[in-house]
Design a protein around this motif. Structure first.
Motif, PDB file in Angstrom:
ATOM      1  N   ILE A   1       0.860  -1.176   0.000  1.00  0.00           N
ATOM      2  CA  ILE A   1       0.000   0.000   0.000  1.00  0.00           C
ATOM      3  C   ILE A   1       0.900   1.231   0.000  1.00  0.00           C
ATOM      4  O   ILE A   1       2.071   1.145   0.370  1.00  0.00           O
ATOM      5  CB  ILE A   1      -0.959   0.034   1.208  1.00  0.00           C
ATOM      6  N   VAL A   2       0.354   2.366  -0.417  1.00  0.00           N
ATOM      7  CA  VAL A   2       1.159   3.587  -0.417  1.00  0.00           C
ATOM      8  C   VAL A   2       1.450   4.012   1.015  1.00  0.00           C
ATOM      9  O   VAL A   2       0.740   3.642   1.951  1.00  0.00           O
ATOM     10  CB  VAL A   2       0.447   4.737  -1.165  1.00  0.00           C
ATOM     11  N   ASP A   3       2.516   4.791   1.199  1.00  0.00           N
ATOM     12  CA  ASP A   3       2.795   5.362   2.507  1.00  0.00           C
ATOM     13  C   ASP A   3       1.663   6.317   2.894  1.00  0.00           C
ATOM     14  O   ASP A   3       1.006   6.898   2.039  1.00  0.00           O
ATOM     15  CB  ASP A   3       4.111   6.130   2.482  1.00  0.00           C
ATOM     16  N   ARG A   4       1.492   6.504   4.191  1.00  0.00           N
ATOM     17  CA  ARG A   4       0.413   7.367   4.660  1.00  0.00           C
ATOM     18  C   ARG A   4       0.547   8.791   4.135  1.00  0.00           C
ATOM     19  O   ARG A   4      -0.443   9.420   3.740  1.00  0.00           O
ATOM     20  CB  ARG A   4       0.362   7.381   6.184  1.00  0.00           C
ATOM     21  N   ASP A   5       1.779   9.308   4.097  1.00  0.00           N
ATOM     22  CA  ASP A   5       1.940  10.674   3.602  1.00  0.00           C
ATOM     23  C   ASP A   5       1.618  10.768   2.118  1.00  0.00           C
ATOM     24  O   ASP A   5       1.065  11.779   1.648  1.00  0.00           O
ATOM     25  CB  ASP A   5       3.339  11.221   3.904  1.00  0.00           C
ATOM     26  N   ALA A   6       1.893   9.716   1.363  1.00  0.00           N
ATOM     27  CA  ALA A   6       1.493   9.687  -0.040  1.00  0.00           C
ATOM     28  C   ALA A   6      -0.025   9.636  -0.159  1.00  0.00           C
ATOM     29  O   ALA A   6      -0.615  10.254  -1.056  1.00  0.00           O
ATOM     30  CB  ALA A   6       2.121   8.498  -0.755  1.00  0.00           C
ATOM     31  N   GLY A   7      -0.663   8.901   0.748  1.00  0.00           N
ATOM     32  CA  GLY A   7      -2.118   8.862   0.760  1.00  0.00           C
ATOM     33  C   GLY A   7      -2.721  10.237   0.976  1.00  0.00           C
ATOM     34  O   GLY A   7      -3.698  10.622   0.325  1.00  0.00           O
ATOM     35  N   ARG A   8      -2.138  11.001   1.879  1.00  0.00           N
ATOM     36  CA  ARG A   8      -2.634  12.360   2.125  1.00  0.00           C
ATOM     37  C   ARG A   8      -2.473  13.227   0.873  1.00  0.00           C
ATOM     38  O   ARG A   8      -3.336  14.058   0.554  1.00  0.00           O
ATOM     39  CB  ARG A   8      -1.897  12.984   3.301  1.00  0.00           C
TER      40      ARG A   8
ATOM     41  N   ASP B   1       3.350  17.948 -18.378  1.00  0.00           N
ATOM     42  CA  ASP B   1       4.169  18.747 -17.476  1.00  0.00           C
ATOM     43  C   ASP B   1       4.379  17.885 -16.241  1.00  0.00           C
ATOM     44  O   ASP B   1       3.426  17.637 -15.485  1.00  0.00           O
ATOM     45  CB  ASP B   1       3.469  20.054 -17.097  1.00  0.00           C
ATOM     46  N   ALA B   2       5.589  17.403 -16.013  1.00  0.00           N
ATOM     47  CA  ALA B   2       5.802  16.356 -15.019  1.00  0.00           C
ATOM     48  C   ALA B   2       6.923  16.704 -14.058  1.00  0.00           C
ATOM     49  O   ALA B   2       7.870  17.429 -14.391  1.00  0.00           O
ATOM     50  CB  ALA B   2       6.104  15.023 -15.717  1.00  0.00           C
ATOM     51  N   THR B   3       6.823  16.143 -12.870  1.00  0.00           N
ATOM     52  CA  THR B   3       7.861  16.253 -11.861  1.00  0.00           C
ATOM     53  C   THR B   3       7.744  15.065 -10.925  1.00  0.00           C
ATOM     54  O   THR B   3       6.779  14.289 -11.002  1.00  0.00           O
ATOM     55  CB  THR B   3       7.759  17.580 -11.080  1.00  0.00           C
ATOM     56  N   ILE B   4       8.719  14.926 -10.036  1.00  0.00           N
ATOM     57  CA  ILE B   4       8.707  13.850  -9.045  1.00  0.00           C
ATOM     58  C   ILE B   4       8.749  14.472  -7.659  1.00  0.00           C
ATOM     59  O   ILE B   4       9.602  15.322  -7.370  1.00  0.00           O
ATOM     60  CB  ILE B   4       9.896  12.894  -9.237  1.00  0.00           C
ATOM     61  N   LEU B   5       7.828  14.057  -6.804  1.00  0.00           N
ATOM     62  CA  LEU B   5       7.815  14.491  -5.416  1.00  0.00           C
ATOM     63  C   LEU B   5       8.499  13.427  -4.558  1.00  0.00           C
ATOM     64  O   LEU B   5       8.140  12.252  -4.642  1.00  0.00           O
ATOM     65  CB  LEU B   5       6.385  14.686  -4.910  1.00  0.00           C
ATOM     66  N   PRO B   6       9.465  13.807  -3.724  1.00  0.00           N
ATOM     67  CA  PRO B   6      10.099  12.831  -2.834  1.00  0.00           C
ATOM     68  C   PRO B   6       9.225  12.552  -1.612  1.00  0.00           C
ATOM     69  O   PRO B   6       9.615  12.777  -0.471  1.00  0.00           O
ATOM     70  CB  PRO B   6      11.415  13.526  -2.462  1.00  0.00           C
ATOM     71  N   VAL B   7       8.031  12.048  -1.884  1.00  0.00           N
ATOM     72  CA  VAL B   7       7.048  11.713  -0.848  1.00  0.00           C
ATOM     73  C   VAL B   7       6.875  10.203  -0.837  1.00  0.00           C
ATOM     74  O   VAL B   7       6.743   9.581  -1.900  1.00  0.00           O
ATOM     75  CB  VAL B   7       5.694  12.400  -1.125  1.00  0.00           C
ATOM     76  N   GLY B   8       6.868   9.602   0.351  1.00  0.00           N
ATOM     77  CA  GLY B   8       6.741   8.157   0.422  1.00  0.00           C
ATOM     78  C   GLY B   8       7.881   7.503  -0.335  1.00  0.00           C
ATOM     79  O   GLY B   8       9.063   7.778  -0.092  1.00  0.00           O
ATOM     80  N   ASP B   9       7.530   6.665  -1.301  1.00  0.00           N
ATOM     81  CA  ASP B   9       8.538   5.994  -2.128  1.00  0.00           C
ATOM     82  C   ASP B   9       8.731   6.709  -3.452  1.00  0.00           C
ATOM     83  O   ASP B   9       9.277   6.142  -4.394  1.00  0.00           O
ATOM     84  CB  ASP B   9       8.118   4.536  -2.346  1.00  0.00           C
ATOM     85  N   GLY B  10       8.280   7.970  -3.519  1.00  0.00           N
ATOM     86  CA  GLY B  10       8.407   8.760  -4.733  1.00  0.00           C
ATOM     87  C   GLY B  10       7.113   8.765  -5.521  1.00  0.00           C
ATOM     88  O   GLY B  10       6.615   7.717  -5.911  1.00  0.00           O
ATOM     89  N   LEU B  11       6.548   9.959  -5.718  1.00  0.00           N
ATOM     90  CA  LEU B  11       5.338  10.122  -6.516  1.00  0.00           C
ATOM     91  C   LEU B  11       5.666  10.941  -7.762  1.00  0.00           C
ATOM     92  O   LEU B  11       6.164  12.071  -7.643  1.00  0.00           O
ATOM     93  CB  LEU B  11       4.238  10.841  -5.731  1.00  0.00           C
ATOM     94  N   LEU B  12       5.420  10.384  -8.932  1.00  0.00           N
ATOM     95  CA  LEU B  12       5.529  11.143 -10.163  1.00  0.00           C
ATOM     96  C   LEU B  12       4.176  11.776 -10.444  1.00  0.00           C
ATOM     97  O   LEU B  12       3.151  11.102 -10.418  1.00  0.00           O
ATOM     98  CB  LEU B  12       5.959  10.243 -11.316  1.00  0.00           C
ATOM     99  N   LEU B  13       4.182  13.082 -10.709  1.00  0.00           N
ATOM    100  CA  LEU B  13       2.971  13.817 -11.074  1.00  0.00           C
ATOM    101  C   LEU B  13       3.142  14.356 -12.489  1.00  0.00           C
ATOM    102  O   LEU B  13       4.170  14.993 -12.798  1.00  0.00           O
ATOM    103  CB  LEU B  13       2.723  15.002 -10.128  1.00  0.00           C
ATOM    104  N   ALA B  14       2.157  14.104 -13.340  1.00  0.00           N
ATOM    105  CA  ALA B  14       2.240  14.543 -14.733  1.00  0.00           C
ATOM    106  C   ALA B  14       0.891  15.121 -15.159  1.00  0.00           C
ATOM    107  O   ALA B  14      -0.102  14.402 -15.189  1.00  0.00           O
ATOM    108  CB  ALA B  14       2.635  13.376 -15.631  1.00  0.00           C
ATOM    109  N   GLY B  15       0.879  16.418 -15.459  1.00  0.00           N
ATOM    110  CA  GLY B  15      -0.333  17.043 -15.974  1.00  0.00           C
ATOM    111  C   GLY B  15      -0.407  16.854 -17.470  1.00  0.00           C
ATOM    112  O   GLY B  15       0.544  17.152 -18.198  1.00  0.00           O
ATOM    113  N   TYR B  16      -1.536  16.333 -17.928  1.00  0.00           N
ATOM    114  CA  TYR B  16      -1.709  15.997 -19.355  1.00  0.00           C
ATOM    115  C   TYR B  16      -2.200  17.220 -20.121  1.00  0.00           C
ATOM    116  O   TYR B  16      -3.246  17.792 -19.806  1.00  0.00           O
ATOM    117  CB  TYR B  16      -2.713  14.850 -19.487  1.00  0.00           C
TER     118      TYR B  16
END
Length: 221
Positions: free
Chosen positions: A42-49, A204-219
């Motif tokens: 499961i994702v880390d709790r902070d990633a869940g938030r 438009d993409a970046t990576i957040l160092p949250v949990g095990d790493g979250l990639l965010l990409a706006g389409y």
């Protein structure tokens, strides 16, 4: 601009952030307790938030990889009350447990549709529930298939949709902060996926160092 590379958030900072946040829903705590002894991913709790915050205003969400429905729950809690989620996972035993926790959290059954199949098979079969258009897609399943999931999702995204992928730092192995075994296909696949998305002009993409790493990409659409 922060230019102090000697400081990065550590456990004390993360604990402080958690102490200031609202208590997690009892259903989310129940999923954490059930997943921990069995190593259910499961994702880390902070990633869940973060997922909850990103889901605000996103009425049609698709999720690749359900497991115990932890990330699904956070997404549903962040959505508008009329929002819907389609989540894909072949393990019916796990998703039936997940349904119970969603109900415990007060999420109506009709808001979450489970597609009980392997994701790439479901996409290839043009499963009606996956027709889209979706305004948020969350990827957290087999790492070597991330690129294929994205390719299947793009035609199903609305302009302005957000794609989020978990585990993209892979506990430091993707960056090389921790060594990866030569035959580690997960690390190689995640590196290739990150490079592809970050360089794709459709996003438009970046990576957040949250949990095990979250990639965010706006389409861009």
């Amino acid at each position: 601009m922060k230019n102090d590379r000697d400081w990065i958030p550590e456990a004390t900072d993360l604990d402080w952030i958690e102490s200031t946040a609202a208590p997690i829903p009892p259903a989310a705590a129940a999923i954490e307790d059930a997943a921990r002894p069995l190593d259910i991913p499961i994702v880390d709790r902070d990633a869940g938030r973060v997922l909850r915050a990103l889901a605000a205003g996103r009425r049609r969400i698709v999720e690749v990889g359900t497991a115990y429905g932890y990330s699904t729950l956070w997404l549903a809690l962040g959505q508008p009350a009329d929002g819907t989620i389609v989540t894909i996972d072949p393990d019916r035993e796990r998703t039936e447990l997940a349904r119970g926790w969603w109900r415990e959290a007060g999420i109506p059954d009709e808001r979450i549709t489970v597609v009980s199949a392997k994701a790439l098979d479901a996409f290839a079969a043009n499963e009606p529930a996956l027709a889209g258009p979706f305004d948020l897609a969350f990827i957290d399943a087999l790492k070597p298939e991330y690129r294929a999931y994205l390719d299947a999702l793009v035609p199903r995204l609305a302009p302005g949709a957000l794609v989020v992928a978990d585990n993209v730092l892979w506990s430091g192995r993707v960056s090389g902060a921790r060594p990866a075994k030569p035959d580690d296909t997960n690390t190689a696949a995640l590196r290739a996926f990150n490079t592809h998305v970050l360089g794709d002009p459709r996003f438009d993409a970046t990576i957040l160092p949250v949990g095990d790493g979250l990639l965010l990409a706006g389409y861009r659409g």
